[in-house]
Structure formats: C-alpha cells, structure tokens
Enzyme design. Structure first.
Site, PDB file in Angstrom:
ATOM      1  N   MET A  89      71.665  30.486  51.903  1.00 42.67           N
ATOM      2  CA  MET A  89      72.412  30.017  53.041  1.00 42.67           C
ATOM      3  C   MET A  89      73.677  30.964  52.805  1.00 42.67           C
ATOM      4  O   MET A  89      74.592  30.718  53.750  1.00 42.67           O
ATOM      5  CB  MET A  89      73.191  28.537  52.647  1.00 42.67           C
ATOM      6  CG  MET A  89      71.962  27.541  53.184  1.00 42.67           C
ATOM      7  SD  MET A  89      71.143  27.810  54.760  1.00 42.67           S
ATOM      8  CE  MET A  89      69.920  26.613  54.456  1.00 42.67           C
ATOM      9  N   ILE A 117      75.105  23.895  48.173  1.00 42.20           N
ATOM     10  CA  ILE A 117      76.529  24.504  47.634  1.00 42.20           C
ATOM     11  C   ILE A 117      76.026  25.873  47.066  1.00 42.20           C
ATOM     12  O   ILE A 117      75.213  26.049  46.528  1.00 42.20           O
ATOM     13  CB  ILE A 117      77.511  23.689  46.838  1.00 42.20           C
ATOM     14  CG1 ILE A 117      76.600  23.530  45.463  1.00 42.20           C
ATOM     15  CG2 ILE A 117      77.729  22.478  47.418  1.00 42.20           C
ATOM     16  CD1 ILE A 117      77.489  22.668  44.463  1.00 42.20           C
ATOM     17  N   SER A 166      82.400  15.682  48.525  1.00 40.40           N
ATOM     18  CA  SER A 166      82.908  15.334  47.610  1.00 40.40           C
ATOM     19  C   SER A 166      84.465  14.780  47.349  1.00 40.40           C
ATOM     20  O   SER A 166      85.004  14.990  48.317  1.00 40.40           O
ATOM     21  CB  SER A 166      82.853  16.753  46.440  1.00 40.40           C
ATOM     22  OG  SER A 166      83.802  16.416  45.280  1.00 40.40           O
ATOM     23  N   TYR A 179      85.846  25.574  45.830  1.00 40.14           N
ATOM     24  CA  TYR A 179      85.107  24.530  46.181  1.00 40.14           C
ATOM     25  C   TYR A 179      85.840  23.303  46.883  1.00 40.14           C
ATOM     26  O   TYR A 179      85.237  22.775  47.834  1.00 40.14           O
ATOM     27  CB  TYR A 179      84.626  23.890  44.713  1.00 40.14           C
ATOM     28  CG  TYR A 179      83.635  22.532  45.164  1.00 40.14           C
ATOM     29  CD1 TYR A 179      82.235  22.931  45.127  1.00 40.14           C
ATOM     30  CD2 TYR A 179      84.086  21.406  44.608  1.00 40.14           C
ATOM     31  CE1 TYR A 179      81.500  21.619  45.340  1.00 40.14           C
ATOM     32  CE2 TYR A 179      83.412  20.235  44.856  1.00 40.14           C
ATOM     33  CZ  TYR A 179      82.049  20.393  45.073  1.00 40.14           C
ATOM     34  OH  TYR A 179      81.309  19.221  45.151  1.00 40.14           O
ATOM     35  N   PHE A 213      81.719  12.173  40.361  1.00 43.89           N
ATOM     36  CA  PHE A 213      80.841  12.959  39.225  1.00 43.89           C
ATOM     37  C   PHE A 213      79.650  12.278  39.082  1.00 43.89           C
ATOM     38  O   PHE A 213      79.169  11.357  38.717  1.00 43.89           O
ATOM     39  CB  PHE A 213      81.938  12.744  38.085  1.00 43.89           C
ATOM     40  CG  PHE A 213      81.038  13.498  37.036  1.00 43.89           C
ATOM     41  CD1 PHE A 213      80.468  14.990  37.336  1.00 43.89           C
ATOM     42  CD2 PHE A 213      81.470  13.364  35.360  1.00 43.89           C
ATOM     43  CE1 PHE A 213      80.108  15.739  35.927  1.00 43.89           C
ATOM     44  CE2 PHE A 213      80.837  13.789  34.490  1.00 43.89           C
ATOM     45  CZ  PHE A 213      80.097  15.053  34.643  1.00 43.89           C
ATOM     46  N   ASP A 215      75.391  13.092  37.688  1.00 36.53           N
ATOM     47  CA  ASP A 215      74.625  13.487  36.514  1.00 36.53           C
ATOM     48  C   ASP A 215      73.610  14.586  37.075  1.00 36.53           C
ATOM     49  O   ASP A 215      72.444  14.510  36.393  1.00 36.53           O
ATOM     50  CB  ASP A 215      74.374  12.597  35.666  1.00 36.53           C
ATOM     51  CG  ASP A 215      73.132  11.628  36.223  1.00 36.53           C
ATOM     52  OD1 ASP A 215      72.515  11.799  37.598  1.00 36.53           O
ATOM     53  OD2 ASP A 215      72.500  10.835  35.496  1.00 36.53           O
ATOM     54  N   GLU A 217      71.794  18.329  36.836  1.00 41.28           N
ATOM     55  CA  GLU A 217      71.904  19.323  35.858  1.00 41.28           C
ATOM     56  C   GLU A 217      72.791  20.492  35.866  1.00 41.28           C
ATOM     57  O   GLU A 217      73.897  20.728  34.907  1.00 41.28           O
ATOM     58  CB  GLU A 217      70.610  20.060  35.722  1.00 41.28           C
ATOM     59  CG  GLU A 217      69.328  19.053  35.578  1.00 41.28           C
ATOM     60  CD  GLU A 217      68.667  18.863  37.066  1.00 41.28           C
ATOM     61  OE1 GLU A 217      69.381  18.592  37.995  1.00 41.28           O
ATOM     62  OE2 GLU A 217      67.539  18.599  36.918  1.00 41.28           O
TER      63      GLU A 217
END
Length: 288
Positions: A89, A117, A166, A179, A213, A215, A217
C-alpha cells in the site's frame, strides 16, 4: 438553546445506547468483502470469522506466502470463495488497481475493511521526517485511495466501510508520534465523509474502529518491555469489528477497559457536530 435540547438528548442517548438490532452470523452469508492487511494479526482473524459466516473474501497484504496460507484456511472454514492479491500500500497505483481487480473477482462489493499499517517502531521522535511521510501515506492516504475507488460499488450495494484505527487516534501517547498522526487523520477524514454521506443521502456506512492494545504478534514484539498492561485478544477484537460494521455503527471501541468508550467517545464533540450541521444548506449539496 431550548429548541436544541431534545435533539441533543436524543443524540446523547443514541451514542451511549447503540442500535437494538442484534448481530447474526447469517448477515454475512454470501456477502462480498475486501480485507487489507490480512496475512496476519487482526486482519487474518477477520478473514477467518468472515469465512465461517459464509462470505466471499478477497484479501491483500505484502506477504504472498502468508496470504496463500490464510486463503487456504478460509476455504477450509467455509468461505463462499477466497482470493488474494499481494502488494504494498506504499504504491497508490496498486491500491487503486487492487480494488478494481477485487471487484471483478467478487462481482461487486458489500464491505471494505481497511486494516493495514506500515511498520511502526516505538521511539522518541527526533528528525525522522521519512517515517512521518511513510506513516501518513500507508496508514492514511492509501485508505483514502482504496475507499474512493470502492465507493461506486459500495453505493450500488448500500455497503459498509470499516476503518481500523486506534486509541492513539483519539488520545496522545508517547513514542508513536508518526503512527498517532496518521490515526488522528483517519478520524478527521472519515468522520467528515460520514457527515457528507448523511448530507448527500449516500447510504454507505463508515465505522471507525478504535482499538486498544491487542495481542497481535507485531504489537507484542514492538511493545515488549515498554507497555506493561495486558493485551486484549485479537480473535474477539476481529469479531467485534465485524459486528459493528455489519450493524453500521459510527464507532466501535475494543479494549480491556470497559471505560474506554465512555472516556474517549467525546459526547461533547458529537453535540457540537450535530449543532453545526444544522447551519448548512443541505439542499445545495444534495443537488451537487
């Protein structure tokens, strides 16, 4: 101000008490869905949930190997069909081309889930302008390109767009300036487009998904030793995104804390937006 009191109260109640319609998995049966950033993490989990519900999916990410594995699993889980198109992207031409090719594979589009992202490293900001530019291009501008390319198909189906954002796009946090800037931009742009859809009677919903937040990887690796709080499960997060998008909610909040929607939902902003919208000549925009 008295004449605004009832509408404002209705707005507040509508914000805190979302639609009474219940989500049912069969709502996704046969639906045509695009998911970006789908080779791992939340994107992969969304692809799996959609497949279990019998949707047609076209997935994209940079990793062709990862996409092949996800598509194979999607078919095992019951997807009506599953395809992938690998690419980055960072290339806006690819982003636009991807939507066209995905639309041909699906024969239309009901739902666009924008989840990708660029790589984010937690660090103090000094002078890395390249990082800011890359974050804005991948995390924000490509979302604009993809949604713009998909809009004609979504108008035909009265479809939905999910924007994966987020808490860093609703509140400031250290070590992620680039970010955070890109996530704030998503809110500003797509919340505005949602208002424009309302004014011009475009029946395409936009759901901003405000995540805490999670989980994944990547998140666990990047935050190791920095973030001390417990991460929320990506599988449940993915399902909540799908539910909220299908029910055409304006925003979905997913975090370990049940206080997050109340504290970040900003009812004051919604009241101001509602009142300001009343000052526009809507007929002018509908005619144009």
């Amino acid at each position: 101000m008295k004449k605004y009191l009832l509408p404002v109260l209705v707005l507040c109640l509508g914000y805190y008490y979302s639609t009474n319609e219940e989500f049912r998995p069969e709502m996704l049966q046969g639906k045509k869905v695009i998911v970006t950033g789908a080779s791992k993490g939340i994107g992969r989990e969304m692809a799996y949930h959609l497949s279990k519900m019998g949707a047609h999916v076209v997935l994209t990410a940079r990793s062709e190997e990862g996409l092949q594995k996800v598509v194979s699993r999607c078919l095992e889980l019951g997807a009506a069909s599953a395809h992938y198109i690998a690419g980055t992207m960072e290339d806006m031409a690819f982003a636009e081309r991807f939507v066209v090719e995905a639309g041909k594979l699906l024969g239309g589009l009901d739902m666009l889930i924008l989840n990708h992202i660029t790589q984010t490293t937690m660090s103090l900001f000094h002078d890395d302008i390249h990082s800011v530019r890359r974050s804005m291009e991948v995390n924000f501008l490509s979302y604009v390109v993809l949604s713009t390319a998909a809009l004609p198909m979504l108008k035909q189906s009265n479809g939905s767009i999910a924007i994966i954002s987020s808490m860093a796009g609703k509140m400031t946090q250290p070590l992620i300036a680039s970010y955070s800037a890109s996530k704030f931009a998503l809110d500003g742009f797509f919340s505005t487009i949602r208002k424009e859809h309302l004014m011009t009677k475009v029946n395409v919903s936009i759901t901003l998904c405000v995540l805490g937040f999670i989980d994944t990887e990547t998140a666990l690796k990047e935050t190791s030793g920095i973030i001390l709080s417990q991460a929320a499960p990506k599988e449940e997060c993915a399902l909540e995104i799908i539910k909220g998008t299908v029910l055409r909610k304006d925003e979905v909040y997913y975090d370990k804390s049940s206080w997050t929607p109340l504290l970040l939902g900003n009812p004051g902003r919604r009241i101001m937006e509602f009142l300001s919208l009343r000052s526009y000549n809507r007929d002018l925009f509908v005619s144009n």
